[in-house]
Design an enzyme around this catalytic site. Structure first.
Site, PDB file in Angstrom:
ATOM      1  N   ARG A 153      27.910 -30.422  73.688  1.00 30.73           N
ATOM      2  CA  ARG A 153      29.220 -30.854  74.066  1.00 30.73           C
ATOM      3  C   ARG A 153      29.089 -32.113  74.828  1.00 30.73           C
ATOM      4  NH1 ARG A 153      33.655 -26.914  77.025  1.00 30.73           N
ATOM      5  NH2 ARG A 153      32.456 -27.399  78.734  1.00 30.73           N
ATOM      6  N   LYS A 210      35.092 -34.030  77.749  1.00 33.93           N
ATOM      7  CA  LYS A 210      35.345 -33.445  79.151  1.00 33.93           C
ATOM      8  C   LYS A 210      34.987 -34.721  79.876  1.00 33.93           C
ATOM      9  CE  LYS A 210      33.379 -29.681  81.842  1.00 33.93           C
ATOM     10  NZ  LYS A 210      34.587 -28.855  82.287  1.00 33.93           N
ATOM     11  N   GLU A 265      46.258 -25.341  77.608  1.00 29.73           N
ATOM     12  CA  GLU A 265      45.335 -24.800  78.506  1.00 29.73           C
ATOM     13  C   GLU A 265      45.742 -24.921  80.112  1.00 29.73           C
ATOM     14  OE1 GLU A 265      41.822 -27.220  78.292  1.00 29.73           O
ATOM     15  OE2 GLU A 265      42.982 -29.137  78.208  1.00 29.73           O
TER      16      GLU A 265
END
Length: 325
Positions: free
Chosen positions: A66, A167, A201
Protein backbone atom coordinates in the site's frame (compact mmCIF):
# COMPACT_ATOMS: atom_id res chain seq x y z
CA UNK A 1 9.91 6.18 20.76
CA UNK A 2 12.10 3.09 20.28
CA UNK A 3 15.83 3.74 20.02
CA UNK A 4 16.65 2.58 16.47
CA UNK A 5 15.25 3.67 13.11
CA UNK A 6 16.07 2.88 9.49
CA UNK A 7 16.69 5.41 6.72
CA UNK A 8 17.30 5.33 2.98
CA UNK A 9 17.68 8.15 0.47
CA UNK A 10 17.42 7.98 -3.27
CA UNK A 11 20.17 8.80 -5.72
CA UNK A 12 18.94 9.47 -9.25
CA UNK A 13 15.60 8.04 -8.19
CA UNK A 14 16.97 4.72 -6.87
CA UNK A 15 16.93 3.91 -3.18
CA UNK A 16 20.27 3.28 -1.48
CA UNK A 17 20.63 0.38 0.97
CA UNK A 18 18.95 1.32 4.23
CA UNK A 19 20.93 2.06 7.36
CA UNK A 20 20.00 1.44 10.97
CA UNK A 21 20.81 4.36 13.22
CA UNK A 22 19.75 5.92 16.53
CA UNK A 23 16.52 7.89 16.38
CA UNK A 24 17.36 11.55 15.89
CA UNK A 25 16.75 14.63 13.76
CA UNK A 26 16.72 14.25 9.97
CA UNK A 27 18.67 16.46 7.62
CA UNK A 28 16.30 18.12 5.10
CA UNK A 29 16.73 21.06 2.79
CA UNK A 30 14.19 23.77 3.75
CA UNK A 31 12.95 23.74 0.13
CA UNK A 32 12.24 19.97 0.19
CA UNK A 33 9.29 19.21 -2.07
CA UNK A 34 7.36 17.28 0.58
CA UNK A 35 7.43 20.21 3.00
CA UNK A 36 5.84 22.57 0.47
CA UNK A 37 3.72 20.48 -1.91
CA UNK A 38 2.58 17.53 0.17
CA UNK A 39 4.57 14.81 -1.58
CA UNK A 40 4.62 12.59 1.50
CA UNK A 41 2.90 9.37 2.53
CA UNK A 42 3.18 6.83 5.30
CA UNK A 43 1.93 3.56 6.76
CA UNK A 44 1.06 2.33 10.23
CA UNK A 45 1.34 -1.29 11.35
CA UNK A 46 2.26 -3.29 14.43
CA UNK A 47 4.51 -6.05 15.68
CA UNK A 48 2.99 -8.12 18.49
CA UNK A 49 4.68 -10.20 21.18
CA UNK A 50 2.92 -13.55 21.47
CA UNK A 51 2.32 -15.62 24.56
CA UNK A 52 5.16 -17.84 23.32
CA UNK A 53 7.53 -14.85 23.38
CA UNK A 54 7.80 -14.65 19.58
CA UNK A 55 7.41 -11.20 18.04
CA UNK A 56 5.34 -11.18 14.84
CA UNK A 57 4.74 -8.46 12.29
CA UNK A 58 1.11 -8.31 11.14
CA UNK A 59 0.43 -7.99 7.42
CA UNK A 60 3.72 -6.23 6.76
CA UNK A 61 3.72 -7.10 3.06
CA UNK A 62 0.26 -5.65 2.55
CA UNK A 63 1.27 -2.42 4.24
CA UNK A 64 4.44 -2.28 2.13
CA UNK A 65 2.38 -2.78 -1.02
CA UNK A 66 0.00 0.00 0.00
CA UNK A 67 2.91 2.37 0.69
CA UNK A 68 4.24 1.68 -2.78
CA UNK A 69 0.80 2.44 -4.20
CA UNK A 70 0.63 5.71 -2.26
CA UNK A 71 4.08 6.64 -3.61
CA UNK A 72 2.91 6.03 -7.16
CA UNK A 73 -0.21 8.12 -6.56
CA UNK A 74 1.95 11.03 -5.40
CA UNK A 75 4.43 10.60 -8.28
CA UNK A 76 7.25 9.80 -5.85
CA UNK A 77 10.04 7.26 -6.43
CA UNK A 78 8.40 3.91 -5.67
CA UNK A 79 10.28 1.60 -3.26
CA UNK A 80 10.09 -2.16 -3.81
CA UNK A 81 7.50 -3.61 -1.38
CA UNK A 82 9.78 -6.59 -0.64
CA UNK A 83 12.54 -4.20 0.30
CA UNK A 84 10.17 -2.19 2.53
CA UNK A 85 9.24 -5.45 4.27
CA UNK A 86 12.92 -6.24 4.83
CA UNK A 87 13.36 -2.77 6.30
CA UNK A 88 10.44 -3.34 8.70
CA UNK A 89 11.90 -6.65 9.87
CA UNK A 90 15.27 -5.00 10.50
CA UNK A 91 13.75 -2.20 12.58
CA UNK A 92 11.71 -4.60 14.72
CA UNK A 93 14.73 -6.88 15.20
CA UNK A 94 16.80 -3.89 16.31
CA UNK A 95 14.12 -2.93 18.86
CA UNK A 96 13.03 -6.38 20.06
CA UNK A 97 13.63 -5.53 23.70
CA UNK A 98 11.20 -2.63 23.39
CA UNK A 99 8.22 -4.68 22.13
CA UNK A 100 5.76 -4.58 25.04
CA UNK A 101 3.75 -7.49 26.32
CA UNK A 102 0.06 -7.73 25.34
CA UNK A 103 -2.12 -5.75 25.05
CA UNK A 104 0.68 -3.44 23.93
CA UNK A 105 2.56 -3.68 20.63
CA UNK A 106 5.40 -2.06 18.70
CA UNK A 107 3.94 0.43 16.24
CA UNK A 108 5.84 0.90 12.96
CA UNK A 109 5.67 4.09 10.91
CA UNK A 110 7.30 3.86 7.45
CA UNK A 111 7.35 7.35 5.93
CA UNK A 112 8.24 8.51 2.42
CA UNK A 113 9.00 12.18 1.75
CA UNK A 114 9.83 14.01 -1.48
CA UNK A 115 13.17 15.76 -1.03
CA UNK A 116 13.85 17.70 -4.25
CA UNK A 117 15.08 21.12 -2.99
CA UNK A 118 13.01 23.22 -5.35
CA UNK A 119 10.24 25.58 -4.25
CA UNK A 120 9.51 26.26 -7.92
CA UNK A 121 8.37 22.67 -8.53
CA UNK A 122 4.70 23.06 -7.67
CA UNK A 123 3.68 21.43 -10.96
CA UNK A 124 6.47 18.82 -11.06
CA UNK A 125 6.92 15.67 -8.96
CA UNK A 126 9.87 15.13 -6.68
CA UNK A 127 12.49 12.94 -8.33
CA UNK A 128 14.25 12.21 -5.04
CA UNK A 129 12.90 10.93 -1.74
CA UNK A 130 13.73 9.91 1.80
CA UNK A 131 12.27 6.71 3.26
CA UNK A 132 12.53 6.08 6.98
CA UNK A 133 10.93 3.74 9.53
CA UNK A 134 10.23 4.70 13.13
CA UNK A 135 9.12 2.33 15.88
CA UNK A 136 7.23 3.15 19.04
CA UNK A 137 5.90 0.98 21.88
CA UNK A 138 2.15 1.58 22.27
CA UNK A 139 -0.70 0.42 24.43
CA UNK A 140 -4.36 0.02 23.51
CA UNK A 141 -5.49 3.11 21.58
CA UNK A 142 -9.08 2.32 22.55
CA UNK A 143 -9.89 -0.04 25.41
CA UNK A 144 -11.81 -3.11 24.25
CA UNK A 145 -14.74 -2.38 26.58
CA UNK A 146 -14.96 1.39 26.00
CA UNK A 147 -17.84 2.43 23.71
CA UNK A 148 -17.19 5.49 21.56
CA UNK A 149 -19.40 8.46 20.78
CA UNK A 150 -19.18 9.22 17.06
CA UNK A 151 -20.61 12.31 15.37
CA UNK A 152 -21.85 12.08 11.77
CA UNK A 153 -20.76 14.69 9.21
CA UNK A 154 -22.80 14.79 5.99
CA UNK A 155 -21.56 18.01 4.40
CA UNK A 156 -17.78 17.68 4.36
CA UNK A 157 -15.73 14.78 2.94
CA UNK A 158 -12.70 13.56 4.85
CA UNK A 159 -10.52 14.04 1.78
CA UNK A 160 -10.65 14.61 -1.96
CA UNK A 161 -11.89 11.56 -3.90
CA UNK A 162 -8.72 11.49 -6.04
CA UNK A 163 -6.55 10.77 -2.99
CA UNK A 164 -8.99 8.90 -0.77
CA UNK A 165 -7.06 5.67 -1.27
CA UNK A 166 -3.65 7.28 -0.67
CA UNK A 167 -2.37 7.31 2.91
CA UNK A 168 -1.11 10.89 2.77
CA UNK A 169 -0.80 13.39 5.58
CA UNK A 170 -3.00 15.88 3.76
CA UNK A 171 -5.98 13.56 4.15
CA UNK A 172 -5.58 13.62 7.92
CA UNK A 173 -5.04 17.39 7.96
CA UNK A 174 -8.39 17.90 6.18
CA UNK A 175 -10.15 15.92 8.91
CA UNK A 176 -8.53 17.70 11.86
CA UNK A 177 -10.70 20.83 12.00
CA UNK A 178 -14.09 19.07 11.69
CA UNK A 179 -13.03 16.37 14.17
CA UNK A 180 -11.83 18.92 16.73
CA UNK A 181 -15.12 20.80 16.43
CA UNK A 182 -17.05 17.58 16.99
CA UNK A 183 -15.00 16.86 20.11
CA UNK A 184 -15.39 20.37 21.47
CA UNK A 185 -19.02 21.03 20.60
CA UNK A 186 -20.57 17.54 20.65
CA UNK A 187 -18.33 15.65 23.12
CA UNK A 188 -17.65 13.10 20.37
CA UNK A 189 -14.57 10.89 20.31
CA UNK A 190 -14.46 10.69 16.52
CA UNK A 191 -16.22 11.96 13.40
CA UNK A 192 -17.79 9.71 10.77
CA UNK A 193 -17.66 11.31 7.32
CA UNK A 194 -20.74 10.65 5.20
CA UNK A 195 -20.76 13.24 2.38
CA UNK A 196 -24.21 13.61 0.77
CA UNK A 197 -25.50 11.04 3.26
CA UNK A 198 -23.28 8.14 2.14
CA UNK A 199 -21.13 6.65 4.92
CA UNK A 200 -17.41 6.51 4.08
CA UNK A 201 -14.98 6.39 7.03
CA UNK A 202 -13.96 8.05 10.26
CA UNK A 203 -10.81 10.14 10.47
CA UNK A 204 -8.53 7.32 11.68
CA UNK A 205 -10.55 4.20 10.81
CA UNK A 206 -13.04 2.43 8.58
CA UNK A 207 -16.63 1.84 9.69
CA UNK A 208 -18.73 -1.30 10.21
CA UNK A 209 -22.41 -1.75 10.99
CA UNK A 210 -23.41 -5.16 12.36
CA UNK A 211 -27.13 -5.70 11.88
CA UNK A 212 -29.56 -8.56 11.28
CA UNK A 213 -26.81 -11.16 11.06
CA UNK A 214 -24.63 -9.20 8.62
CA UNK A 215 -21.55 -6.97 8.64
CA UNK A 216 -22.31 -3.97 6.46
CA UNK A 217 -19.53 -1.66 5.27
CA UNK A 218 -19.15 0.74 2.34
CA UNK A 219 -17.50 -0.78 -0.76
CA UNK A 220 -13.97 0.26 -1.67
CA UNK A 221 -14.27 2.82 -4.46
CA UNK A 222 -11.07 4.82 -4.09
CA UNK A 223 -12.69 7.68 -2.17
CA UNK A 224 -11.52 6.35 1.21
CA UNK A 225 -8.70 4.19 2.50
CA UNK A 226 -8.67 0.47 1.83
CA UNK A 227 -8.00 -0.53 5.41
CA UNK A 228 -5.88 -3.61 5.96
CA UNK A 229 -7.44 -4.20 9.38
CA UNK A 230 -10.83 -3.79 7.69
CA UNK A 231 -9.91 -6.54 5.23
CA UNK A 232 -8.67 -8.74 8.07
CA UNK A 233 -11.93 -8.35 10.03
CA UNK A 234 -14.11 -9.06 6.99
CA UNK A 235 -12.06 -12.17 6.20
CA UNK A 236 -12.36 -13.43 9.78
CA UNK A 237 -16.10 -12.69 9.81
CA UNK A 238 -16.66 -14.76 6.68
CA UNK A 239 -14.64 -17.62 8.16
CA UNK A 240 -16.75 -17.45 11.33
CA UNK A 241 -19.88 -17.81 9.22
CA UNK A 242 -21.04 -14.19 9.26
CA UNK A 243 -22.62 -12.59 6.23
CA UNK A 244 -20.58 -9.67 4.84
CA UNK A 245 -22.19 -6.95 2.73
CA UNK A 246 -19.88 -4.45 1.05
CA UNK A 247 -22.43 -1.99 -0.27
CA UNK A 248 -23.47 1.67 -0.03
CA UNK A 249 -24.68 2.58 3.44
CA UNK A 250 -26.83 5.67 3.87
CA UNK A 251 -26.95 7.62 7.13
CA UNK A 252 -30.73 7.16 7.21
CA UNK A 253 -30.31 3.38 7.17
CA UNK A 254 -27.58 3.57 9.80
CA UNK A 255 -29.84 5.53 12.15
CA UNK A 256 -32.87 3.33 11.46
CA UNK A 257 -30.93 0.17 12.32
CA UNK A 258 -28.99 1.54 15.29
CA UNK A 259 -31.41 0.53 18.04
CA UNK A 260 -30.93 -3.17 17.33
CA UNK A 261 -27.43 -3.10 15.81
CA UNK A 262 -23.75 -2.83 16.67
CA UNK A 263 -21.30 -0.39 15.10
CA UNK A 264 -17.53 -0.26 15.18
CA UNK A 265 -14.48 1.62 13.96
CA UNK A 266 -11.78 -0.64 12.55
CA UNK A 267 -8.13 0.24 12.00
CA UNK A 268 -4.55 -0.49 13.03
CA UNK A 269 -4.71 1.74 16.11
CA UNK A 270 -8.37 1.21 17.02
CA UNK A 271 -8.32 -2.55 16.19
CA UNK A 272 -12.11 -2.95 16.49
CA UNK A 273 -13.63 -0.23 18.67
CA UNK A 274 -17.32 -0.38 19.52
CA UNK A 275 -19.55 2.64 18.92
CA UNK A 276 -22.14 3.24 21.66
CA UNK A 277 -23.66 6.55 20.52
CA UNK A 278 -24.11 8.37 17.21
CA UNK A 279 -24.58 12.15 17.16
CA UNK A 280 -26.47 13.48 14.14
CA UNK A 281 -27.63 17.06 14.17
CA UNK A 282 -29.43 17.56 17.49
CA UNK A 283 -30.01 13.81 17.91
CA UNK A 284 -28.01 11.49 20.13
CA UNK A 285 -28.82 7.98 18.95
CA UNK A 286 -27.89 4.99 21.08
CA UNK A 287 -26.41 2.02 19.20
CA UNK A 288 -27.74 -1.24 20.59
CA UNK A 289 -27.54 -1.09 24.39
CA UNK A 290 -24.96 1.69 24.25
CA UNK A 291 -22.04 -0.62 24.99
CA UNK A 292 -19.57 -2.66 22.96
CA UNK A 293 -21.62 -5.39 21.29
CA UNK A 294 -20.89 -9.12 21.61
CA UNK A 295 -20.16 -9.64 17.91
CA UNK A 296 -17.77 -6.71 17.92
CA UNK A 297 -16.02 -8.28 20.92
CA UNK A 298 -15.89 -11.69 19.23
CA UNK A 299 -14.32 -10.31 16.07
CA UNK A 300 -11.80 -8.25 18.01
CA UNK A 301 -10.79 -11.28 20.06
CA UNK A 302 -10.44 -13.40 16.90
CA UNK A 303 -8.20 -10.80 15.26
CA UNK A 304 -6.02 -10.28 18.32
CA UNK A 305 -5.63 -14.04 18.74
CA UNK A 306 -4.13 -14.30 15.24
CA UNK A 307 -1.89 -11.26 15.77
CA UNK A 308 -0.46 -12.75 18.98
CA UNK A 309 -0.01 -16.24 17.61
CA UNK A 310 -2.68 -17.76 19.86
CA UNK A 311 -4.93 -18.80 16.95
CA UNK A 312 -3.75 -20.38 13.68
CA UNK A 313 -2.85 -17.99 10.88
CA UNK A 314 -4.45 -19.55 7.80
CA UNK A 315 -3.74 -16.54 5.57
CA UNK A 316 -0.01 -15.90 6.00
CA UNK A 317 -0.66 -12.57 7.71
CA UNK A 318 1.95 -12.88 10.48
CA UNK A 319 5.73 -13.00 10.06
CA UNK A 320 8.00 -13.92 12.99
CA UNK A 321 10.89 -11.52 13.47
CA UNK A 322 14.24 -13.17 14.01
CA UNK A 323 16.69 -11.58 16.48
CA UNK A 324 19.31 -9.65 14.56
CA UNK A 325 17.00 -9.34 11.53
Amino acid sequence: MAGTMATSRTNDGSFAPFELEPVGPLSLHPAAHGLHYGSACFEGLKAHRGEDGTVRLFRARDHAQRLAGSAAGLCLPVPDPEWITEMLHAVVAANLDEVPDPPGALYLRPTLLGTDPNIGAATHPSREALLYVLASPVGDYVAADRPLTVAVETDLPRTTPQFGGVKAGGNYAMALGPTERARRELSAHQLLFAPKGFVQEAGPANFLLISDGALITPPLDGTFLAGITRDSVLTLARDLGDQVEERPLLVDELLDRSATAEAALVGTAAVLAGVGTLVYGDQRVRVGDGGVGPRTQRLREALVAVQRGVAPDHWGWTEPVAPGG
